[in-house]
Design a protein around this motif. Structure first.
Motif, PDB file in Angstrom:
ATOM      1  N   THR A 137       0.841  -1.195   0.000  1.00 19.70           N
ATOM      2  CA  THR A 137       0.000   0.000   0.000  1.00 19.70           C
ATOM      3  C   THR A 137       0.876   1.245   0.000  1.00 19.70           C
ATOM      4  OG1 THR A 137      -1.812  -1.076   1.203  1.00 19.70           O
ATOM      5  CG2 THR A 137      -1.748   1.334   1.242  1.00 19.70           C
ATOM      6  N   LEU A 138       0.632   2.115  -0.966  1.00 21.83           N
ATOM      7  CA  LEU A 138       1.291   3.412  -1.009  1.00 21.83           C
ATOM      8  C   LEU A 138       0.375   4.426  -0.324  1.00 21.83           C
ATOM      9  CD1 LEU A 138       2.499   3.476  -4.750  1.00 21.83           C
ATOM     10  CD2 LEU A 138       3.769   2.703  -2.726  1.00 21.83           C
ATOM     11  N   VAL A 139       0.920   5.143   0.649  1.00 24.17           N
ATOM     12  CA  VAL A 139       0.147   6.162   1.364  1.00 24.17           C
ATOM     13  C   VAL A 139       0.771   7.517   1.058  1.00 24.17           C
ATOM     14  CG1 VAL A 139      -0.750   6.929   3.578  1.00 24.17           C
ATOM     15  CG2 VAL A 139      -0.317   4.490   3.199  1.00 24.17           C
ATOM     16  N   ALA A 140      -0.023   8.400   0.478  1.00 20.43           N
ATOM     17  CA  ALA A 140       0.492   9.698   0.042  1.00 20.43           C
ATOM     18  C   ALA A 140      -0.502  10.784   0.408  1.00 20.43           C
ATOM     19  CB  ALA A 140       0.746   9.681  -1.464  1.00 20.43           C
ATOM     20  N   ALA A 141      -0.081  12.032   0.240  1.00 19.46           N
ATOM     21  CA  ALA A 141      -0.963  13.186   0.446  1.00 19.46           C
ATOM     22  C   ALA A 141      -0.405  14.355  -0.356  1.00 19.46           C
ATOM     23  CB  ALA A 141      -1.051  13.555   1.932  1.00 19.46           C
ATOM     24  N   GLY A 142      -1.295  15.230  -0.804  1.00 19.61           N
ATOM     25  CA  GLY A 142      -0.839  16.401  -1.531  1.00 19.61           C
ATOM     26  C   GLY A 142      -0.146  16.039  -2.833  1.00 19.61           C
ATOM     27  N   VAL A 143       1.022  16.649  -3.055  1.00 15.97           N
ATOM     28  CA  VAL A 143       1.711  16.478  -4.334  1.00 15.97           C
ATOM     29  C   VAL A 143       2.171  15.043  -4.581  1.00 15.97           C
ATOM     30  CG1 VAL A 143       2.489  18.877  -4.407  1.00 15.97           C
ATOM     31  CG2 VAL A 143       3.955  17.144  -3.359  1.00 15.97           C
ATOM     32  N   THR A 144       2.350  14.250  -3.537  1.00 19.84           N
ATOM     33  CA  THR A 144       2.842  12.893  -3.758  1.00 19.84           C
ATOM     34  C   THR A 144       1.737  11.917  -4.147  1.00 19.84           C
ATOM     35  OG1 THR A 144       2.700  12.352  -1.385  1.00 19.84           O
ATOM     36  CG2 THR A 144       4.800  13.208  -2.205  1.00 19.84           C
ATOM     37  N   VAL A 145       0.482  12.335  -4.091  1.00 24.28           N
ATOM     38  CA  VAL A 145      -0.607  11.440  -4.507  1.00 24.28           C
ATOM     39  C   VAL A 145      -0.476  11.105  -5.987  1.00 24.28           C
ATOM     40  CG1 VAL A 145      -3.103  11.276  -4.887  1.00 24.28           C
ATOM     41  CG2 VAL A 145      -2.223  12.134  -2.704  1.00 24.28           C
ATOM     42  N   GLN A 146      -0.274  12.113  -6.807  1.00 28.03           N
ATOM     43  CA  GLN A 146      -0.140  11.866  -8.238  1.00 28.03           C
ATOM     44  C   GLN A 146       1.108  11.046  -8.538  1.00 28.03           C
ATOM     45  OE1 GLN A 146      -2.547  12.539 -10.316  1.00 28.03           O
ATOM     46  NE2 GLN A 146      -1.458  11.636 -12.044  1.00 28.03           N
ATOM     47  N   GLU A 147       2.185  11.292  -7.799  1.00 31.64           N
ATOM     48  CA  GLU A 147       3.402  10.491  -7.984  1.00 31.64           C
ATOM     49  C   GLU A 147       3.138   9.033  -7.616  1.00 31.64           C
ATOM     50  OE1 GLU A 147       6.109  11.752  -9.389  1.00 31.64           O
ATOM     51  OE2 GLU A 147       5.127  13.727  -9.478  1.00 31.64           O
ATOM     52  N   ALA A 148       2.378   8.812  -6.546  1.00 33.10           N
ATOM     53  CA  ALA A 148       2.053   7.438  -6.148  1.00 33.10           C
ATOM     54  C   ALA A 148       1.179   6.746  -7.191  1.00 33.10           C
ATOM     55  CB  ALA A 148       1.354   7.449  -4.791  1.00 33.10           C
ATOM     56  N   LEU A 149       0.257   7.481  -7.782  1.00 28.57           N
ATOM     57  CA  LEU A 149      -0.592   6.895  -8.830  1.00 28.57           C
ATOM     58  C   LEU A 149       0.233   6.522 -10.052  1.00 28.57           C
ATOM     59  CD1 LEU A 149      -3.724   9.228  -8.578  1.00 28.57           C
ATOM     60  CD2 LEU A 149      -3.626   6.783  -8.017  1.00 28.57           C
ATOM     61  N   ARG A 150       1.170   7.372 -10.433  1.00 29.85           N
ATOM     62  CA  ARG A 150       2.036   7.053 -11.573  1.00 29.85           C
ATOM     63  C   ARG A 150       2.888   5.822 -11.262  1.00 29.85           C
ATOM     64  NH1 ARG A 150       3.349  12.910 -11.604  1.00 29.85           N
ATOM     65  NH2 ARG A 150       2.010  13.942 -13.143  1.00 29.85           N
ATOM     66  N   ALA A 151       3.406   5.754 -10.050  1.00 35.03           N
ATOM     67  CA  ALA A 151       4.212   4.591  -9.668  1.00 35.03           C
ATOM     68  C   ALA A 151       3.369   3.325  -9.694  1.00 35.03           C
ATOM     69  CB  ALA A 151       4.807   4.811  -8.277  1.00 35.03           C
ATOM     70  N   ALA A 152       2.142   3.415  -9.198  1.00 33.47           N
ATOM     71  CA  ALA A 152       1.258   2.245  -9.184  1.00 33.47           C
ATOM     72  C   ALA A 152       0.961   1.763 -10.593  1.00 33.47           C
ATOM     73  CB  ALA A 152      -0.036   2.581  -8.455  1.00 33.47           C
TER      74      ALA A 152
END
Length: 621
Positions: free
Chosen positions: A499-514
């Motif tokens: 599970t990737l847990v992100a907030a703010g600017v890192t949410v989009q980065e986590a989605l790209r990584a996923a």
């Protein structure tokens, strides 16, 4: 009261300050004794206040900036009939309303907590601003009286307040400075040099009055002069003696913060116990001009999925705040001279009468917000997240006061790019998470931001919203709801291994990584943890059970931020899951936002690399 009665009242306030401190075995009676005559004259002749209706909008406001002199305040409450003698002698006891330093959480007549010196005058400026510019008026503007100590005039926040009050022509504000010459460990910087203090206040366009603080008639005239002064605030510089009236302690060093060594003898020397009652003048009857919110909030809306619709969360904040101001006439906005960047200017353009420019004075910015909250308004105070660190003590004391303020920090994290580390808020989440009773929010897109801006108005305590500089995609639809304490699961499947847990600017980065990992046959869950405090424990615990490992990603230092917030979900004694954390661990320089994220190891590429390593070593549940 005539002169003799005022003198007697001053002596009573001294005696009761000595008695309260003696009963507690601690306190600051000598600091109370120096200001007793000042308080006696104010209470008997100049304060307009209904103790039975402390919320009355036309009440004068009194702020004890030298909060350690609380025995004097409580003695004045007794003289006014607000408390009894029995309660006075519970000073500093467990469960008593009469704390060592007064707070509005305990007593309805206290405007703000002032245990940290240098805060009473700045908050008083906020109260005076609200009274003068926002009402109620009906021809009467409530007066704000602030009793300061001379020691606290060494604080820079006092001079931020002095300049702001002079600039705003706050003629409804009077500062009374108890110049008793002695601080905690010895003499103050200027001692009894009233001229030194006068020059400083005059430089900020204050009307100054110098007076013998133990001459009740002179004090009476000085307070009357303050009331009649128009166009600028007034400061009364009163020469006093610490421990006044008791020879063994008067004007002597080494007695700060200690009960008198021979209290009974001191009380006898002061003329014994008295029980005078003061009939405090009633305030004028005026109608409250606070409008009732109509309940209809028409927030801005953005449609997801269109790349042309990228929006910075700071832009969404500004538009949502302007909309909130239309729906709620009790909302006010303050900014630290960066409203074109924080986007508070959107509110200023639509509601100029409720916008307050505080300039580059972040302590005064937060203090003014506290003062306006104490006056019944709902303040939103914004500046760069990095600059809120210098106002942290005011945020901390806002929580002590129980003040309901909304603080917005923009330009957070390394994602701001080329400006460099001095402009990057990388400690703000930790700072606000540590504040008692706080709410900490970090939205990732425009619709989420708008919804949270609206929700903040109905919360209690200190609320913090972190916004970002750069534009990002709209992820959520305009009808999506974001409850405080919640989160959003953006990707999930039964086969998730991490599970990737992100907030703010890192949410989009986590989605790209996923997405990249999915192409390699590695399924991962993505949680948008927009509510950093309170945190969504249930969703995080379920993710840990179903995927076996959590990887947090934050544009913030590792200490106290998102990773620690996630860890807090597992502090109930149950086994802690595998948890890895990506955060900003180096000192950044100047670079593009994309380069900054990569250098910090929190971009999509870095997230995917870390996820691969974790999955390789993970035990699949």
């Amino acid at each position: 009261m005539d002169t003799a009665e005022l003198i007697e009242l001053g002596q009573q306030l001294r005696v009761d300050s000595v008695r309260a401190s003696a009963a507690a075995g601690s306190g600051h009676p000598t600091s109370s004794m120096s200001a007793a005559d000042l308080m006696a004259v104010l209470l008997a002749h100049h304060l307009h206040y209904d103790f039975d209706r402390p919320e009355a909008p036309s009440n004068d406001r009194f702020v004890l900036s030298k909060g350690h002199a609380s025995p004097l305040l409580y003695s004045a409450y007794k003289a006014a009939g607000a408390i009894g003698d029995d309660e006075l002698l519970t000073f500093r006891e467990f469960g008593s309303r009469l704390e060592g330093h007064p707070t509005p959480r305990r007593l309805p007549w206290v405007e703000t907590a002032t245990g940290s010196l240098g805060q009473g005058l700045p908050v008083g400026v906020g109260i005076a601003l609200a009274g003068k510019r926002l009402g109620p008026h009906d021809g009467a503007v409530p007066r704000v009286w602030v009793l300061c100590g001379d020691s606290e005039l060494a604080e820079g926040s006092v001079w931020e307040a002095a300049e702001h009050a002079g600039h705003e022509h706050l003629d409804n504000l009077t500062a009374i400075v108890d110049v008793n010459r002695l601080g905690q460990r010895g003499p103050t910087r200027h001692g009894h040099d009233l001229d030194a203090y006068a020059r400083r206040f005059q430089a900020f366009d204050w009307h100054t009055v110098k007076v013998d603080g133990h001459d009740v008639d002179a004090v009476d005239r000085a307070l009357g002069e303050a009331e009649s002064t128009r166009g600028r605030p007034t400061v009364i510089l009163a020469r006093t003696l610490k421990g006044r009236g008791v020879a063994s302690v008067q004007d002597r060093e080494g007695l700060h913060g200690k009960p008198l060594p021979h209290a009974d003898e001191a009380i006898e020397e002061l003329g014994g116990v008295r029980d005078l009652r003061v009939r405090v003048q009633a305030p004028p009857t005026v109608r409250s001009l606070h409008s009732v919110p109509d309940g209809h909030l028409d927030l801005p809306r953005w449609e997801p999925g269109d790349s042309a619709e990228e929006v910075a969360t700071r832009d969404a904040y500004g538009q949502a705040l302007a909309a909130l101001g239309t729906a709620r006439p009790d909302v006010v906005a303050l900014d630290g001279e960066v409203s074109d960047s924080t986007r508070a200017e959107y509110f200023a353009k639509e509601h100029p009468d409720r916008f307050f420019e505080c300039y580059i004075a972040e302590q005064q910015l937060v203090a003014a917000a506290v003062g306006m909250a104490a006056s019944g308004w709902v303040p939103y105070a914004s500046t760069f997240a990095a600059f809120l660190t210098r106002a942290h003590d005011f945020v901390r004391m806002a929580a002590v006061s129980g003040a309901g303020i909304n603080v917005i920090g923009s330009h957070a994290g390394v994602a701001i790019g080329q400006d460099g580390p001095s402009q990057m808020g990388l400690e703000d989440l930790a700072m606000f998470r540590a504040v008692h009773g706080s709410t900490v929010l970090y939205p990732c897109d425009a619709n989420q931001t708008a919804q949270l801006v609206g929700a903040m108005a109905g919360l209690d305590g200190v609320r913090y919203l972190r916004t970002s500089r750069g534009a990002g995609p709209v992820i959520y639809g305009p009808g999506e709801k974001f409850p405080i304490g919640g989160s959003k699961v953006l990707r999930s499947s039964d086969g998730d291994r991490l599970t990737l847990v992100a907030a703010g600017v890192t949410v989009q980065e986590a989605l790209r990584a996923a997405e990249a990992l999915a192409g390699e046959g590695i399924r991962v869950r993505v949680i948008d943890l927009y509510s950093v405090k309170p945190v969504d424990r249930a969703t995080l615990r379920l993710a840990a059970e179903e995927t076996g490992c959590l990887l947090t990603v934050e544009d913030h230092h590792p200490e106290g931020g998102l990773g620690d917030a996630v860890l807090d979900a597992f502090t109930d004694g149950r086994p802690v899951p595998r948890l890895a954390r990506l955060a900003v661990r180096t000192m950044p320089g100047s670079a593009s936002p994309e380069q900054q994220l990569h250098a910090a190891g929190i971009d999509a590429e870095s997230i995917a690399a870390s996820a691969r390593l974790l999955v390789e070593t993970a035990i699949v549940p």
